[in-house]
Design a protein around this motif. Sequence first.
Motif, PDB file in Angstrom:
ATOM      1  N   SER A  53       0.860  -1.185   0.000  1.00 20.69           N
ATOM      2  CA  SER A  53       0.000   0.000   0.000  1.00 20.69           C
ATOM      3  C   SER A  53       0.896   1.234   0.000  1.00 20.69           C
ATOM      4  O   SER A  53       1.713   1.423   0.897  1.00 20.69           O
ATOM      5  N   ILE A  54       0.732   2.069  -1.027  1.00 21.18           N
ATOM      6  CA  ILE A  54       1.576   3.254  -1.161  1.00 21.18           C
ATOM      7  C   ILE A  54       0.767   4.545  -1.040  1.00 21.18           C
ATOM      8  O   ILE A  54       1.317   5.633  -1.181  1.00 21.18           O
ATOM      9  N   GLY A  55      -0.541   4.428  -0.800  1.00 19.87           N
ATOM     10  CA  GLY A  55      -1.347   5.630  -0.656  1.00 19.87           C
ATOM     11  C   GLY A  55      -2.828   5.336  -0.650  1.00 19.87           C
ATOM     12  O   GLY A  55      -3.253   4.174  -0.635  1.00 19.87           O
ATOM     13  N   ARG A  56      -3.605   6.421  -0.670  1.00 21.47           N
ATOM     14  CA  ARG A  56      -5.063   6.296  -0.657  1.00 21.47           C
ATOM     15  C   ARG A  56      -5.693   7.329  -1.567  1.00 21.47           C
ATOM     16  O   ARG A  56      -5.134   8.403  -1.788  1.00 21.47           O
ATOM     17  N   ILE A  57      -6.870   6.962  -2.047  1.00 22.30           N
ATOM     18  CA  ILE A  57      -7.756   7.867  -2.770  1.00 22.30           C
ATOM     19  C   ILE A  57      -9.121   7.684  -2.126  1.00 22.30           C
ATOM     20  O   ILE A  57      -9.612   6.560  -2.023  1.00 22.30           O
ATOM     21  N   LEU A  58      -9.713   8.793  -1.667  1.00 21.03           N
ATOM     22  CA  LEU A  58     -11.000   8.671  -0.990  1.00 21.03           C
ATOM     23  C   LEU A  58     -11.847   9.924  -1.138  1.00 21.03           C
ATOM     24  O   LEU A  58     -11.332  11.009  -1.369  1.00 21.03           O
ATOM     25  N   ARG A  59     -13.168   9.706  -1.016  1.00 25.20           N
ATOM     26  CA  ARG A  59     -14.106  10.825  -1.044  1.00 25.20           C
ATOM     27  C   ARG A  59     -14.111  11.467   0.336  1.00 25.20           C
ATOM     28  O   ARG A  59     -14.172  10.786   1.346  1.00 25.20           O
ATOM     29  N   GLN A  60     -14.055  12.798   0.350  1.00 18.68           N
ATOM     30  CA  GLN A  60     -14.091  13.561   1.595  1.00 18.68           C
ATOM     31  C   GLN A  60     -15.553  13.845   1.943  1.00 18.68           C
ATOM     32  O   GLN A  60     -16.239  14.544   1.204  1.00 18.68           O
ATOM     33  N   PRO A  61     -16.046  13.303   3.039  1.00 13.64           N
ATOM     34  CA  PRO A  61     -17.447  13.540   3.396  1.00 13.64           C
ATOM     35  C   PRO A  61     -17.692  14.992   3.802  1.00 13.64           C
ATOM     36  O   PRO A  61     -16.806  15.659   4.328  1.00 13.64           O
ATOM     37  N   GLY A  62     -18.888  15.464   3.511  1.00  7.47           N
ATOM     38  CA  GLY A  62     -19.301  16.789   3.970  1.00  7.47           C
ATOM     39  C   GLY A  62     -18.738  17.971   3.212  1.00  7.47           C
ATOM     40  O   GLY A  62     -18.854  19.105   3.671  1.00  7.47           O
ATOM     41  N   MET A  63     -18.150  17.756   2.043  1.00  7.69           N
ATOM     42  CA  MET A  63     -17.616  18.879   1.270  1.00  7.69           C
ATOM     43  C   MET A  63     -18.774  19.628   0.614  1.00  7.69           C
ATOM     44  O   MET A  63     -19.701  19.023   0.090  1.00  7.69           O
TER      45      MET A  63
ATOM     46  N   SER B 203     -21.011  21.707  -2.087  1.00 10.75           N
ATOM     47  CA  SER B 203     -21.198  21.572  -3.537  1.00 10.75           C
ATOM     48  C   SER B 203     -20.250  22.515  -4.277  1.00 10.75           C
ATOM     49  O   SER B 203     -20.028  23.647  -3.865  1.00 10.75           O
ATOM     50  N   GLY B 204     -19.691  22.018  -5.368  1.00 11.28           N
ATOM     51  CA  GLY B 204     -18.782  22.818  -6.179  1.00 11.28           C
ATOM     52  C   GLY B 204     -17.332  22.780  -5.727  1.00 11.28           C
ATOM     53  O   GLY B 204     -16.472  23.361  -6.372  1.00 11.28           O
TER      54      GLY B 204
ATOM     55  N   GLY C 145      -3.311  15.759  -2.816  1.00 16.17           N
ATOM     56  CA  GLY C 145      -4.136  16.815  -3.386  1.00 16.17           C
ATOM     57  C   GLY C 145      -5.611  16.451  -3.370  1.00 16.17           C
ATOM     58  O   GLY C 145      -6.003  15.389  -2.874  1.00 16.17           O
ATOM     59  N   THR C 146      -6.414  17.342  -3.921  1.00 18.81           N
ATOM     60  CA  THR C 146      -7.852  17.115  -4.027  1.00 18.81           C
ATOM     61  C   THR C 146      -8.267  17.234  -5.485  1.00 18.81           C
ATOM     62  O   THR C 146      -7.631  17.927  -6.272  1.00 18.81           O
ATOM     63  N   CYS C 147      -9.359  16.550  -5.825  1.00 16.74           N
ATOM     64  CA  CYS C 147      -9.876  16.531  -7.185  1.00 16.74           C
ATOM     65  C   CYS C 147     -11.398  16.424  -7.144  1.00 16.74           C
ATOM     66  O   CYS C 147     -11.983  16.131  -6.105  1.00 16.74           O
ATOM     67  N   SER C 148     -12.008  16.606  -8.303  1.00 13.38           N
ATOM     68  CA  SER C 148     -13.463  16.510  -8.374  1.00 13.38           C
ATOM     69  C   SER C 148     -13.953  15.081  -8.561  1.00 13.38           C
ATOM     70  O   SER C 148     -15.125  14.807  -8.322  1.00 13.38           O
ATOM     71  N   ASP C 149     -13.062  14.167  -9.004  1.00 14.71           N
ATOM     72  CA  ASP C 149     -13.495  12.775  -9.182  1.00 14.71           C
ATOM     73  C   ASP C 149     -12.323  11.811  -9.005  1.00 14.71           C
ATOM     74  O   ASP C 149     -11.159  12.213  -8.989  1.00 14.71           O
ATOM     75  N   VAL C 150     -12.674  10.548  -8.869  1.00  9.14           N
ATOM     76  CA  VAL C 150     -11.667   9.518  -8.594  1.00  9.14           C
ATOM     77  C   VAL C 150     -10.697   9.346  -9.776  1.00  9.14           C
ATOM     78  O   VAL C 150      -9.510   9.110  -9.562  1.00  9.14           O
TER      79      VAL C 150
END
Length: 113
Positions: free
Chosen positions: A32-42, A44-45, A66-71
């Motif tokens: 395991s070298i990292g994670r990608i996950l949805r941040q709850p409670g963000m 809209s936009g 970093g952060t992004c709009s999609d996986v």
Amino acid sequence: MIAPKEPVALRKTVIGGETVLDDYQVIWDGISIGRILRQPGMPSGRPSWSWGIILPIKQQLDWMRGTCSDVAECQRRFKVAWSAVHPRLTDADVEQLRRGVEASKDRPWNRHR
């Protein structure tokens, strides 16, 4: 430079034997070298997905997360950052990461119910 034995892949995060929704471990060569996950409670936009290279043997620098709009965008950015981190790993680094994988198997949150 360590030759990649396999490309990075996503695997659903499992904690305590249960799959976590919208949360993925990024795996390279069984590590395991990292994670990608949805941040709850963000709101809209705002970007609602985050990514990060997480190596307990290396400091995580700002450009390694970093952060992004999609996986899919998170995957692209992760791979770009990994292509800069990977060549810096030595055989000793990879061995140390493998020892960490083995040691973590006995941690309570990694045990199946």
